[in-house]
Write an enzyme that holds these catalytic residues in place. Sequence first.
Site, PDB file in Angstrom:
ATOM      1  N   ASP A 138       0.864  -1.164   0.000  1.00  0.00           N
ATOM      2  CA  ASP A 138       0.000   0.000   0.000  1.00  0.00           C
ATOM      3  C   ASP A 138       0.913   1.229   0.000  1.00  0.00           C
ATOM      4  O   ASP A 138       2.103   1.129   0.288  1.00  0.00           O
ATOM      5  CB  ASP A 138      -0.881  -0.017   1.252  1.00  0.00           C
ATOM      6  CG  ASP A 138      -1.947   1.072   1.251  1.00  0.00           C
ATOM      7  OD1 ASP A 138      -2.168   1.727   0.211  1.00  0.00           O
ATOM      8  OD2 ASP A 138      -2.568   1.266   2.313  1.00  0.00           O
ATOM      9  N   THR A 169      -3.325   0.004  -3.681  1.00  0.00           N
ATOM     10  CA  THR A 169      -3.713   1.156  -2.868  1.00  0.00           C
ATOM     11  C   THR A 169      -5.181   1.524  -3.041  1.00  0.00           C
ATOM     12  O   THR A 169      -5.798   1.176  -4.053  1.00  0.00           O
ATOM     13  CB  THR A 169      -2.823   2.377  -3.241  1.00  0.00           C
ATOM     14  OG1 THR A 169      -3.186   3.478  -2.421  1.00  0.00           O
ATOM     15  CG2 THR A 169      -2.942   2.749  -4.703  1.00  0.00           C
ATOM     16  N   GLY A 170      -5.688   2.237  -2.084  1.00  0.00           N
ATOM     17  CA  GLY A 170      -7.027   2.801  -2.206  1.00  0.00           C
ATOM     18  C   GLY A 170      -7.045   4.059  -3.048  1.00  0.00           C
ATOM     19  O   GLY A 170      -8.090   4.497  -3.510  1.00  0.00           O
ATOM     20  N   ASP A 227      -0.061   4.780   1.447  1.00  0.00           N
ATOM     21  CA  ASP A 227      -0.190   5.618   2.630  1.00  0.00           C
ATOM     22  C   ASP A 227       0.064   4.840   3.913  1.00  0.00           C
ATOM     23  O   ASP A 227      -0.585   3.847   4.198  1.00  0.00           O
ATOM     24  CB  ASP A 227      -1.575   6.274   2.655  1.00  0.00           C
ATOM     25  CG  ASP A 227      -1.770   7.161   1.440  1.00  0.00           C
ATOM     26  OD1 ASP A 227      -0.912   8.025   1.203  1.00  0.00           O
ATOM     27  OD2 ASP A 227      -2.768   6.974   0.723  1.00  0.00           O
TER      28      ASP A 227
END
Length: 159
Positions: free
Chosen positions: A9, A43-44, A11
């Site tokens: 990811d 990642t989002g 963040d």
Amino acid sequence: MQYKMIALDLDYTLLSSTRTISDRNRRALEKAKEIGVKVIIATGRPYGGTKRFLDDLNIDQPAITNGGSVVIDSKTGEVVFDQLLNQHLAREIITFLHDENCYHQIYDRSDKFMCEEYCMYAQLYSDFTGMKWQAVGDFLKRREINTPQNSLCRYGKKD
């Protein structure tokens, strides 16, 4: 045991609290790639908020973005997989968010995110991701709402 792939990811995983990649993480990823490990970003964030890190790290594997609803070829920027939110459901969610007076934003395939009007949440997200924002007016007045699943974001009350 030889690892074949690392999925990270961005963040608070790969990126520090200052949203930068530490030298230590950078060296570790370079070493992994040198011994044949595939490095993947999952990642989002939308692609627009991910691309600069893919380029910076010279990642040539597909990137999993928007919480898994969009997969992008990191070399070409082409969409490999795109699961859009159903138009009817998107409108239902936006209507609910309007009724609750909540700030919300949507993404397309550009490097910008869309908001209905400027507010502090748009600026906060822009500052956090480095993405630009674009105010487009009432989302419900748009003919189509093409946003990936997991990508209609709500942040808080507008007042």
